[in-house]
Design an enzyme around this catalytic site. Structure first.
Site, PDB file in Angstrom:
ATOM      1  N   LYS A   1       0.833  -1.196   0.000  1.00  0.00           N
ATOM      2  CA  LYS A   1       0.000   0.000   0.000  1.00  0.00           C
ATOM      3  C   LYS A   1       0.869   1.247   0.000  1.00  0.00           C
ATOM      4  CE  LYS A   1      -3.870  -1.839   2.781  1.00  0.00           C
ATOM      5  NZ  LYS A   1      -4.933  -1.655   1.793  1.00  0.00           N
TER       6      LYS A   1
ATOM      7  N   ARG B   1     -10.330 -11.420   2.140  1.00  0.00           N
ATOM      8  CA  ARG B   1     -11.201 -12.453   1.563  1.00  0.00           C
ATOM      9  C   ARG B   1     -10.503 -13.808   1.567  1.00  0.00           C
ATOM     10  NH1 ARG B   1     -11.666  -9.071  -3.928  1.00  0.00           N
ATOM     11  NH2 ARG B   1     -11.270  -7.412  -2.419  1.00  0.00           N
TER      12      ARG B   1
HETATM   13  N1  BES Z   1      -8.068  -3.732   4.611  1.00  0.00           N
HETATM   14  C1  BES Z   1      -8.225  -3.317   3.265  1.00  0.00           C
HETATM   15  C2  BES Z   1      -9.518  -2.537   3.034  1.00  0.00           C
HETATM   16  C3  BES Z   1      -9.631  -1.207   3.720  1.00  0.00           C
HETATM   17  C4  BES Z   1      -9.290  -0.037   3.072  1.00  0.00           C
HETATM   18  C5  BES Z   1     -10.131  -1.139   5.000  1.00  0.00           C
HETATM   19  C6  BES Z   1      -9.438   1.180   3.713  1.00  0.00           C
HETATM   20  C7  BES Z   1     -10.279   0.072   5.635  1.00  0.00           C
HETATM   21  C8  BES Z   1      -9.942   1.233   4.998  1.00  0.00           C
HETATM   22  C9  BES Z   1      -8.261  -4.537   2.347  1.00  0.00           C
HETATM   23  O1  BES Z   1      -7.479  -5.611   2.752  1.00  0.00           O
HETATM   24  C10 BES Z   1      -7.735  -4.099   1.027  1.00  0.00           C
HETATM   25  O2  BES Z   1      -6.596  -3.755   0.954  1.00  0.00           O
HETATM   26  N2  BES Z   1      -8.584  -4.114   0.018  1.00  0.00           N
HETATM   27  C11 BES Z   1      -8.213  -3.704  -1.290  1.00  0.00           C
HETATM   28  C12 BES Z   1      -8.775  -4.684  -2.279  1.00  0.00           C
HETATM   29  C13 BES Z   1      -8.250  -4.513  -3.676  1.00  0.00           C
HETATM   30  C14 BES Z   1      -6.791  -4.871  -3.717  1.00  0.00           C
HETATM   31  C15 BES Z   1      -9.041  -5.406  -4.594  1.00  0.00           C
HETATM   32  C16 BES Z   1      -8.780  -2.309  -1.525  1.00  0.00           C
HETATM   33  O3  BES Z   1      -9.888  -2.016  -1.059  1.00  0.00           O
HETATM   34  O4  BES Z   1      -8.089  -1.512  -2.150  1.00  0.00           O
HETATM   35 MN    MN Z   2      -5.491  -5.430   2.115  1.00  0.00          MN
END
Ligand code: BES
Ligand code: MN
Ligand code: ZN
Length: 497
Positions: free
Chosen positions: A273, A347
């Site tokens: 990230k 997931r």
């Molecule tokens: N934990 C994150 C989602 C999230 C984002 C929670 C902001 C709280 C605040 C999750 O694991 C994630 O990174 N999701 C990705 C999915 C994508 C790679 C398909 C996302 O939402 O960008």
């Molecule tokens: Mn994630």
């Protein structure tokens, strides 16, 4: 904090008073019970438009030698338990910041709610709204002063025992939610999957439900490759936590199953990230913490239900043996997954949790809670969680629990068409969609592991698990969203979907 419940009117005593004002320019009907000088002061505030009565608005004022905090509750006819909860939090916080450690209050009449329910909402709001997380501050902030005594005046003596019962229930629910908040607020170096499992064990001992922690060897034996794949990037061992509570009369009944995403830190893994706000990813275990808090409250309230809690917990880090984009893993249920993006890890760990639920239990129904997608924050913001599920009537039950508890959720369509987006060229499914409707394609992925026979709801709590600022009974930081919803669901559960 102690709640003193006594029968009496507002005339006696010298303590600071918390009073509710409604919107609409006139004194509310309940002001008839206020001493005359307070009534005329409030009338003046409304007439001169210094106060509107809007929900969560406050005004501090001395009247005849006594400090009064007025708190807005919105239109009197539209008063709800959640508005009582919010105004109680805001009001108690205003009392604290004015320098008092005790105050006196009454309980407002809420249309279609019992006195016990109002008392419970008031207690919850007071406890939740004055919470703060200061464990790592060497010098406690000035606003850390604690409330010592809240005196609750009951006008009608025959309501005393209902009020006491409501406050007691509110205390159990709030204490559980505050425990959840503590875990979620805790930085990731102070709450690893191992420490999360230890929290679960000690609560299980104290509140008499069972807790088993499956270590990585056991996870391997069960075939939890999806969870173990995420764990590969970290030196902290992953934990799979199994909780079970059998309430009075629930023996032999099919369980409700609550599943929680327990990523104690989500760096994204190899699909790392951006660093901006990455520190917030300590809250990626909020689903797991909500399941823990709800189990604790359900057990403390001795609800007559059979509940199983399943938590899949690991860090998501990009260590030297981390899983890589393109890797294929086989989840516990047998389906294979192509890991396109290591940041879609929630997931993955939930796929194994759902597989475990289906293999070892005959669930009556399931609910998972997960901070699953940034897309859900974009779609719904902070005022409701996202709900998707496979059974219309179970969806409705969960939605209703959300409404009743003030933790609202909003349904998004989980139509078959969305599943196309998670089909993989090399495995059964892939862990990302096509970039559109990210919240729904994430749920579609989970659906492949939840199956179609057991009613299942997925709650995406990414937007509601963390508050950007103080709001009613919420403080900046962890909200414990889901604890009250699940407790409400358990309390209303009659064994049928
Ligand atoms: N934990 C994150 C989602 C999230 C984002 C929670 C902001 C709280 C605040 C999750 O694991 C994630 O990174 N999701 C990705 C999915 C994508 C790679 C398909 C996302 O939402 O960008
Ligand atoms: Mn994630
Ligand atoms: Zn995550």
């Amino acid at each position: 904090m102690i709640f003193k419940v006594i029968s009496g009117g507002l005339n006696s005593g010298k303590e600071a008073l918390l009073l509710g004002l409604s919107e609409g320019g006139k004194l509310p009907a309940w002001a008839a019970a206020w001493p005359a000088p307070i009534r005329s002061a409030a009338e003046d505030l409304l007439k001169t438009k210094r106060v509107s009565g809007k929900l969560n608005e406050t005004f501090l004022l001395p009247v005849a030698g006594r400090w009064i905090v007025f708190v807005g509750v919105g239109k009197a006819a539209e008063l709800t338990l959640d508005k009582v909860r919010q105004a109680s939090g805001t009001g108690a916080r205003r009392i604290l910041s004015a320098g008092f450690d005790r105050f006196t209050r009454g309980l407002l009449p809420v249309p279609n709610a019992s006195v016990k329910q109002v008392a419970q909402a008031a207690a919850e709001g007071t406890l939740l709204g004055t919470y703060s997380f200061t464990q790592w501050k060497s010098v406690k902030p000035a606003d850390k002063k604690e409330l010592k005594i809240v005196t609750v005046l009951v006008g009608n003596g025959k309501d005393l025992s209902a009020v006491r019962k409501g406050i007691e229930a509110g205390r159990q629910v709030a204490d559980s939610a505050l425990w959840t908040r503590d875990m979620v607020n805790q930085p990731a170096n102070k709450l690893t999957p191992t420490m999360l499992a230890n929290e679960a064990k000690s609560a299980a001992r104290k509140f008499r439900f069972s807790c088993r922690v499956l270590d990585m060897k056991a996870q391997k034996k069960l075939g939890m490759e999806a969870l173990l794949g995420v764990a590969r990037g970290s030196r902290e061992p992953s934990k799979f936590i199994v909780l079970e509570y059998k309430g009075p009369g629930s023996a032999g009944k099919k369980p409700l199953i609550w599943l929680g995403k327990g990523i104690t830190f989500d760096s994204g893994g190899i699909s790392i990230k951006p660093s901006e706000k990455m520190e917030l990813m300590k809250y990626d275990m909020a689903g797991a913490a909500a399941v823990l808090g709800a189990m604790r409250a359900t057990a403390a309230l001795k609800l007559p239900v059979h509940v199983v809690g399943l938590i899949a917990s690991t860090e998501n880090l990009p260590g030297g043996s981390a899983q890589k984009p393109g890797d294929v893993v086989r989840a516990m249920g047998g389906k294979t997954i192509e890991v396109i993006n290591t940041d879609a890890e929630g997931r993955l760990v939930l796929a194994d949790a759902l597989g475990y639920a289906r293999k070892y239990y005959k669930p009556a129904a399931m609910v998972d809670l997960a901070t699953l997608t940034g897309a859900c924050v974009v779609a719904l913001g902070q005022h409701c969680g996202g709900l998707m599920g496979t059974n219309a009537s179970w969806n409705k039950q969960v939605e209703k629990a959300g409404q009743q508890s003030g933790e609202r959720v909003w349904e998004l369509p989980l139509w078959d068409e969305y599943t196309e987006a998670v089909r993989s060229d090399v495995a059964d499914v892939k862990n990302v969609g096509d970039g559109k409707a990210g919240t729904i394609t994430a749920a579609s992925f989970l659906r492949e592991f939840a199956g179609e026979e057991i009613p299942w709801v997925h709650l995406d709590i990414a937007g509601v698990a963390w508050a950007d600022g103080d709001r009613g009974h919420l403080r900046k930081g962890a909200t414990a969203f889901g604890v009250r919803l699940l407790v409400d669901l358990a309390a209303g559960w009659n064994g049928k979907v």
